[in-house]
Scaffold this active site. Sequence first.
Site, PDB file in Angstrom:
ATOM      1  N   PRO A  81       0.939  -1.298  -0.003  1.00  0.00           N
ATOM      2  CA  PRO A  81      -0.198   0.091  -0.092  1.00  0.00           C
ATOM      3  C   PRO A  81       0.765   1.275  -0.058  1.00  0.00           C
ATOM      4  CG  PRO A  81      -0.957  -1.828   1.460  1.00  0.00           C
ATOM      5  CD  PRO A  81       0.290  -2.219   0.904  1.00  0.00           C
ATOM      6  N   CYS A  82       0.389   2.325  -0.908  1.00  0.00           N
ATOM      7  CA  CYS A  82       1.252   3.457  -1.139  1.00  0.00           C
ATOM      8  C   CYS A  82       0.847   4.625  -0.456  1.00  0.00           C
ATOM      9  CB  CYS A  82       1.546   3.567  -2.637  1.00  0.00           C
ATOM     10  SG  CYS A  82      -0.003   4.067  -3.492  1.00  0.00           S
ATOM     11  N   GLN A  83      -0.278   4.619   0.150  1.00  0.00           N
ATOM     12  CA  GLN A  83      -0.887   5.670   0.707  1.00  0.00           C
ATOM     13  C   GLN A  83      -0.276   6.715   1.535  1.00  0.00           C
ATOM     14  OE1 GLN A  83      -2.348   2.845   0.211  1.00  0.00           O
ATOM     15  NE2 GLN A  83      -4.336   3.158  -0.861  1.00  0.00           N
ATOM     16  N   GLY A  84       0.607   5.968   2.380  1.00  0.00           N
ATOM     17  CA  GLY A  84       1.511   6.487   3.413  1.00  0.00           C
ATOM     18  C   GLY A  84       2.694   7.334   3.043  1.00  0.00           C
ATOM     19  N   TYR A  85       2.921   6.946   1.464  1.00  0.00           N
ATOM     20  CA  TYR A  85       4.008   7.649   0.972  1.00  0.00           C
ATOM     21  C   TYR A  85       3.533   8.741  -0.296  1.00  0.00           C
ATOM     22  CZ  TYR A  85       6.305   3.655   3.201  1.00  0.00           C
ATOM     23  OH  TYR A  85       6.806   2.928   4.196  1.00  0.00           O
TER      24      TYR A  85
END
Length: 378
Positions: A81-85
């Site tokens: 999951p990429c949302q944190g970056y």
Amino acid sequence: MNAKPKIVDLFCGCGGFGLGAELAGFQTVAAVDIDETLQSAYRLNFPETNVLTADLAKTGRKFWSEHLNGLQVDGVIGGPPCQGYSRMGTSDVDDPRRTLLGHFFRNVNIIKPKFFIMENVEGLLDEKNRSELDLALQILHKKYTILPPVVLDASDCGAPTKRRRVIVIGYNKKLMPPIDMDSINRVVIPKVTVQEAISDLASPVPQNKDPGDFGWGNYISSNGLSSYAKRMRTKPTDGLGWKVAKEHLSNGLISGFFDTAHAASVMKRYGETPQGSIDKISRAKRLEWRGFCPTLRAGTGSDKGSHQAVRPIHPSAPRVITVREAARLQGFPDWFVFNPTKWHSFRMIGNSVSPLMSYHLLKGIYDSCIQERGELAA
């Protein structure tokens, strides 16, 4: 070669990464994700893959022993999951999904593939995030040679969308020849415009209340098709595709055509928005026939408020694009189905790795696997 090289797909979503691998000549033997709704498309489109719903932060040796049963895996692919970056969101340093980067590499150590490919957003290389990537890479067993991270754009891989992604590749030099990213990236792929991608698709069909209807629609014409449209219309290879979708495709019908209802004032505003410009209220960009689609966003799942992402406006019609148009722009073929619900379908597409980017990467590696297997057989 007696058997296709084997792939395990982590954080698999609907299957964009896995599809590219399959088209490049691999066999996806297992696909894991925690979101069963996103996985529903994987189950339909990859009927021969073992699709597993599990939390990859908790999977260990017992889990993989049970599901792989001693199988030698050639490659592990995945996009944590990429949302944190992401630069598009808040890039919250306390987002628990950021820890999943390390769990990708922890699972690689357990599976022991010959190579791995990890995909994520470009923001992962930003100064505030790069240390987390470096820390996560330290988890890997020392037998893996790790290539420097590279940034690829899906538009350079044959997809009609600007979607820049970080790619991290590693391989076990004792089990396969070196992977040469320079050689892979020297392959020149023609650019594809929005017009080449979606101009042969018919107008949307009215939304209905049938929970099992995938929104079947058709093509405008088969005359003067672009090379890209012809490619997207190709039937799936053996072992891929949902039986129902393949039957519909034989009759010229494909999924994802449900319309989105707009108020008259919204349609007027969209119609007055020039191609390439952004609607001032919705912030939706109007696509240009001769341009590229911007990065398609996923929105959020029910655990994060069920927010819908802004969808691009069609180049000539006063409406947002359909699921099928979004799929074409991301690089999914017409036989690929998503979900009867538009919101879930757009989440699937927005979260996915472009199958064409996946194919571009894995085709070069596949050739290395063939070479290595030939040497072993000699």
